[in-house]
Design a protein around this motif. Structure first.
Motif, PDB file in Angstrom:
ATOM      1  N   PRO A   1       5.850  -6.417  -4.798  1.00 16.38           N
ATOM      2  CA  PRO A   1       4.722  -6.311  -5.742  1.00 16.38           C
ATOM      3  C   PRO A   1       3.424  -5.919  -5.033  1.00 16.38           C
ATOM      4  O   PRO A   1       3.287  -6.127  -3.836  1.00 16.38           O
ATOM      5  CB  PRO A   1       4.589  -7.734  -6.310  1.00 16.38           C
ATOM      6  N   TYR A   2       2.502  -5.317  -5.787  1.00 15.45           N
ATOM      7  CA  TYR A   2       1.178  -4.984  -5.222  1.00 15.45           C
ATOM      8  C   TYR A   2       0.174  -4.943  -6.362  1.00 15.45           C
ATOM      9  O   TYR A   2       0.563  -4.761  -7.527  1.00 15.45           O
ATOM     10  CB  TYR A   2       1.231  -3.643  -4.461  1.00 15.45           C
ATOM     11  N   PRO A   3      -1.112  -5.113  -6.043  1.00 14.74           N
ATOM     12  CA  PRO A   3      -2.122  -5.056  -7.115  1.00 14.74           C
ATOM     13  C   PRO A   3      -2.594  -3.630  -7.356  1.00 14.74           C
ATOM     14  O   PRO A   3      -2.658  -2.833  -6.416  1.00 14.74           O
ATOM     15  CB  PRO A   3      -3.276  -5.900  -6.541  1.00 14.74           C
TER      16      PRO A   3
ATOM     17  N   MET B   1      -1.625  -7.584 -10.685  1.00 14.32           N
ATOM     18  CA  MET B   1      -0.372  -7.283  -9.984  1.00 14.32           C
ATOM     19  C   MET B   1       0.575  -6.425 -10.814  1.00 14.32           C
ATOM     20  O   MET B   1       0.732  -6.621 -12.012  1.00 14.32           O
ATOM     21  CB  MET B   1       0.362  -8.577  -9.601  1.00 14.32           C
ATOM     22  N   ARG B   2       1.211  -5.481 -10.141  1.00 15.06           N
ATOM     23  CA  ARG B   2       2.301  -4.720 -10.744  1.00 15.06           C
ATOM     24  C   ARG B   2       3.605  -5.339 -10.294  1.00 15.06           C
ATOM     25  O   ARG B   2       3.766  -5.724  -9.129  1.00 15.06           O
ATOM     26  CB  ARG B   2       2.271  -3.262 -10.248  1.00 15.06           C
ATOM     27  N   ALA B   3       4.566  -5.387 -11.202  1.00 14.68           N
ATOM     28  CA  ALA B   3       5.921  -5.814 -10.831  1.00 14.68           C
ATOM     29  C   ALA B   3       6.467  -4.830  -9.795  1.00 14.68           C
ATOM     30  O   ALA B   3       6.145  -3.636  -9.841  1.00 14.68           O
ATOM     31  CB  ALA B   3       6.805  -5.835 -12.071  1.00 14.68           C
ATOM     32  N   SER B   4       7.297  -5.323  -8.872  1.00 13.51           N
ATOM     33  CA  SER B   4       7.880  -4.480  -7.814  1.00 13.51           C
ATOM     34  C   SER B   4       8.624  -3.306  -8.450  1.00 13.51           C
ATOM     35  O   SER B   4       9.392  -3.503  -9.397  1.00 13.51           O
ATOM     36  CB  SER B   4       8.899  -5.287  -7.015  1.00 13.51           C
ATOM     37  N   HIS B   5       8.427  -2.110  -7.896  1.00 13.78           N
ATOM     38  CA  HIS B   5       9.075  -0.947  -8.504  1.00 13.78           C
ATOM     39  C   HIS B   5       9.195   0.201  -7.519  1.00 13.78           C
ATOM     40  O   HIS B   5       8.484   0.253  -6.515  1.00 13.78           O
ATOM     41  CB  HIS B   5       8.291  -0.477  -9.741  1.00 13.78           C
ATOM     42  N   LEU B   6      10.063   1.119  -7.870  1.00 11.16           N
ATOM     43  CA  LEU B   6      10.255   2.367  -7.119  1.00 11.16           C
ATOM     44  C   LEU B   6      10.107   3.509  -8.123  1.00 11.16           C
ATOM     45  O   LEU B   6      10.783   3.519  -9.160  1.00 11.16           O
ATOM     46  CB  LEU B   6      11.676   2.345  -6.513  1.00 11.16           C
ATOM     47  N   HIS B   7       9.183   4.434  -7.825  1.00 13.84           N
ATOM     48  CA  HIS B   7       8.900   5.534  -8.760  1.00 13.84           C
ATOM     49  C   HIS B   7       9.916   6.667  -8.622  1.00 13.84           C
ATOM     50  O   HIS B   7      10.299   7.025  -7.498  1.00 13.84           O
ATOM     51  CB  HIS B   7       7.539   6.175  -8.454  1.00 13.84           C
ATOM     52  N   PHE B   8      10.254   7.269  -9.771  1.00  9.33           N
ATOM     53  CA  PHE B   8      11.100   8.474  -9.824  1.00  9.33           C
ATOM     54  C   PHE B   8      10.435   9.504 -10.737  1.00  9.33           C
ATOM     55  O   PHE B   8       9.881   9.140 -11.785  1.00  9.33           O
ATOM     56  CB  PHE B   8      12.456   8.177 -10.488  1.00  9.33           C
TER      57      PHE B   8
ATOM     58  N   PHE C   1       0.828  -1.215   0.000  1.00 10.30           N
ATOM     59  CA  PHE C   1       0.000   0.000   0.000  1.00 10.30           C
ATOM     60  C   PHE C   1       0.853   1.252   0.000  1.00 10.30           C
ATOM     61  O   PHE C   1       1.877   1.327   0.693  1.00 10.30           O
ATOM     62  CB  PHE C   1      -0.914   0.040   1.230  1.00 10.30           C
ATOM     63  N   TYR C   2       0.388   2.261  -0.752  1.00 11.36           N
ATOM     64  CA  TYR C   2       0.966   3.607  -0.657  1.00 11.36           C
ATOM     65  C   TYR C   2       0.365   4.281   0.572  1.00 11.36           C
ATOM     66  O   TYR C   2      -0.780   3.971   0.960  1.00 11.36           O
ATOM     67  CB  TYR C   2       0.638   4.416  -1.917  1.00 11.36           C
ATOM     68  N   ASP C   3       1.110   5.248   1.131  1.00 10.59           N
ATOM     69  CA  ASP C   3       0.614   5.953   2.333  1.00 10.59           C
ATOM     70  C   ASP C   3      -0.805   6.486   2.129  1.00 10.59           C
ATOM     71  O   ASP C   3      -1.668   6.340   2.995  1.00 10.59           O
ATOM     72  CB  ASP C   3       1.597   7.071   2.744  1.00 10.59           C
TER      73      ASP C   3
HETATM   74 FE    FE Z   1       3.494   2.217  -8.140  1.00  7.63          FE
END
Ligand code: FE
Ligand code: BEZ
Length: 308
Positions: free
Chosen positions: A201-203, A222-229, A168-170
């Motif tokens: 990963p998260y949906p 599901m989204r592949a595990s990632h870090l946004h920039f 989860f995002y904040d």
């Molecule tokens: Fe994301």
């Protein structure tokens, strides 16, 4: 050849009628005063009619599609944007990003923005922690921001955001917390470094009509595990991207088609007790990753002709 009343006549008379209708609809937009709007509307009509004719769309199917879009609209509000999820899961978001971030030298590739960016995330110093109270394994992230000639870009603003270890995002907790997001600025040599958490990963939200569509199609949310920039610097094209974790089994099936080969990075997993680069006291395992970012100049013309 003869046809019964019920069998489709795809012969010349049928084709002529379909063609005549298409031409009539196209002509109705001929007088559109805004040339770009005219191009968009006539292009849409051309492709929509081609789709209807190509798949021989039934009236029942069209009715179902309208009901589906109505439900997409009904569930959409200030917080939930089901149309964006629809665009994402049909690959339309990613195709629009691809068209608008034309390849330029070795500039870093862009990918989907997603709905979880928040303005005014906290400022952290170089080497600071963007995780805050977000759960997860610590991850050291470092790299540089350079231009396509290899020159450092000092003072570039880097926004970073990610989901916690529970997926989860904040902002999804709805309790006003800020965690797993920050911004920082590159140093004099274009360098940056910060603590994050190892992406998991998260949906995407899948309790609405888009989730039903994915289920009906046998696709995973599901989204592949990632870090946004997001990287912003004067004179450069703003870069919106993520990095992905090499070896993640979801790389091939990311729900929104965001994965680019060049964005898959080695996240080295380090055993408990391995001293981190900045001497931070850590009890458990941690990871580290390097991401060197290359920015295209703003207004960069493509170096190759796009396909027509
Ligand atoms: Fe994301
Ligand atoms: C995301 O990566 O945050 C995201 C992207 C598209 C849809 C939902 C989430």
């Amino acid at each position: 050849m003869t046809h019964s009343d019920a069998s489709p006549d795809t012969g010349s008379e049928q084709a002529r009628r379909e063609e005549e209708l298409l031409e009539r609809v196209l002509r109705s937009y001929d007088a559109c005063a805004d040339p770009r709007l005219k191009e968009l509307l006539q292009g849409l009509v051309r492709h929509l009619h081609a789709f209807i004719r190509d798949v021989r769309l039934t009236e029942e199917e069209w009715q179902k599609a309208i009901e589906f879009l109505t439900r997409v609209g009904r569930i959409t509000d200030g917080k939930r944007q089901e149309f964006v999820l629809l665009s994402d899961t049909l690959g339309a978001s990613m195709q629009t990003i691809t068209v608008n971030n034309q390849a330029y030298g070795d500039a870093t590739e862009a990918t989907v923005f997603g709905p979880f960016f928040v303005e005014d995330a906290p400022l952290i110093r170089l080497g600071g922690d963007m995780a805050g109270e977000a759960s997860g394994e610590p991850c050291w992230v470092e790299g540089t921001v350079r231009d396509t000639d290899g020159n450092a870009v000092p003072g570039a603003r880097i926004e970073v955001w990610e989901a916690d270890a529970d997926g989860f995002y904040d902002v999804q907790y709805g309790d006003g917390r800020t965690a797993g997001r920050a911004h920082l600025f590159t140093g004099p040599d274009g360098e940056y470094r910060f603590w994050a958490i190892t992406p998991t990963p998260y949906p995407i939200p899948h309790d609405g009509p888009v989730g039903e569509m994915l289920t009906a199609a046998g696709r995973s949310p599901m989204r592949a595990s990632h870090l946004h920039f997001m990287v912003i610097a004067e004179g450069y094209r703003t870069l919106v991207t993520h990095i992905f974790v090499r070896g993640d089994e979801l790389l091939e099936s990311d729900a929104v088609f965001g994965v680019r080969k060049s964005l898959i990075k080695d996240f080295e997993r380090l055993p408990a007790g391995t001293p981190p680069p900045d001497g931070r006291a850590l009890d458990g395992t941690w990871s580290k990753v390097r991401f060197d970012i290359v920015l295209a100049p703003s207004g960069a013309a493509p170096q190759e002709e796009p396909p027509h």
